[in-house]
Write an enzyme that holds these catalytic residues in place. Sequence first.
Site, short mmCIF file in Angstrom:
data_model
loop_
_atom_site.label_atom_id
_atom_site.label_comp_id
_atom_site.label_asym_id
_atom_site.label_seq_id
_atom_site.Cartn_x
_atom_site.Cartn_y
_atom_site.Cartn_z
N TYR A 247 119.13 -42.01 1.75
CA TYR A 247 120.00 -42.82 0.91
C TYR A 247 119.28 -43.06 -0.41
O TYR A 247 118.32 -43.84 -0.47
CB TYR A 247 120.33 -44.15 1.55
CG TYR A 247 121.14 -44.07 2.83
CD1 TYR A 247 121.87 -42.93 3.16
CD2 TYR A 247 121.19 -45.15 3.70
CE1 TYR A 247 122.61 -42.87 4.33
CE2 TYR A 247 121.94 -45.11 4.86
CZ TYR A 247 122.64 -43.97 5.17
OH TYR A 247 123.38 -43.92 6.33
N PHE B 51 131.81 -45.37 9.65
CA PHE B 51 133.15 -45.23 9.08
C PHE B 51 134.17 -46.04 9.89
O PHE B 51 135.23 -45.53 10.26
CB PHE B 51 133.58 -43.77 9.00
CG PHE B 51 132.80 -42.94 8.02
CD1 PHE B 51 131.97 -43.54 7.07
CD2 PHE B 51 132.90 -41.56 8.02
CE1 PHE B 51 131.25 -42.78 6.16
CE2 PHE B 51 132.19 -40.79 7.11
CZ PHE B 51 131.36 -41.40 6.17
N PRO B 52 133.87 -47.34 10.18
CA PRO B 52 134.81 -48.14 10.98
C PRO B 52 136.14 -48.38 10.27
O PRO B 52 137.12 -48.75 10.92
CB PRO B 52 134.05 -49.46 11.19
CG PRO B 52 133.11 -49.53 10.02
CD PRO B 52 132.69 -48.11 9.78
N LEU B 53 136.17 -48.16 8.96
CA LEU B 53 137.42 -48.31 8.20
C LEU B 53 137.89 -46.97 7.64
O LEU B 53 138.69 -46.94 6.70
CB LEU B 53 137.22 -49.33 7.06
CG LEU B 53 136.68 -50.69 7.50
CD1 LEU B 53 136.48 -51.61 6.30
CD2 LEU B 53 137.63 -51.34 8.51
N GLY C 219 135.92 -44.53 6.27
CA GLY C 219 134.94 -43.88 5.42
C GLY C 219 135.53 -43.34 4.13
O GLY C 219 136.22 -44.05 3.40
#
Length: 289
Positions: free
Chosen positions: A65, A214-216, A218
């Site tokens: 990152y 990516f719970p929403l 991504g």
Amino acid sequence: MTTQTIPGGTFTLADHLTLNRVGYGAMQLAGPGVFGPPADRAAAVAVLREAVALGVNHIDTADFYGPYVTNEIIREALHPYPADVHVVTKVGAVRDAEGHWVLSREPDQLRRQVEQNLEHLGLDRLDVVNLRVGGLESPEPGSLAPQFTELARMRDEGLISHLGVSTVTAEQVAEAQTIAPVVGVQNMYNIANRSDDMLIDSLAAQGIAYVPYFPLGGFSPLQSAELNAVAARLGSTPAAVAQAWLLRRSPNILLIPGTSSVAHLRENVAAAGLTLPDDEIAVLDAIGA
């Protein structure tokens, strides 16, 4: 030490490793595209310190990152780390000069990545290292034995305390378990993407954590009229409802929502306390059916 108990409860992955089920994913602390420095480094530091002050003790990161940027910010914000704060990182990829994600999984490459994580985080031992196996969103078939064996070797050397896997199939999880204990699996999963339902239940029976990324949705945010309607009826937001549903889905699910905003961080933590009535849970369950 963290100062508050946050909603959602805890989950014990191993001896001396109990995490609050609501953690923090540090990916968004880097610049656009998770590449380069953030526009406001002081704000990034503030988010991390507020997370710990709120009771978050699970920080998810990776040296790719930035690259390196996020880990260096974590070190600036939290080092020396509180005894109950645990940093979980991952290896298996690097970034090139243009910011592309490049697979890097040879055993010697993984060792170098572990060493870089230690250096940039300012640690002598990493709490948990996840071996990322698949692509960005889905697993890829094949053996992970050479790579996981190298991580197990570094665990035996004392560079790593615990091991996990990311973007994997159930068969790859089982293969990893023949080499060394697995404390967590990090795969893509959310209310609309339910392909890991059987794996989650299997891991729960074994006492292994499941961490959905990516719970929403991504890079392709969830588009669900049903989710929006439930949120409106509860006077909440779709993001909060989706996260509350994940916590309700199984006790071994740990959340790592990411943000670069203190206000949004507080919303994410508060979402863990949202109560979902049974009739609304039935509506939500049907989204991914």
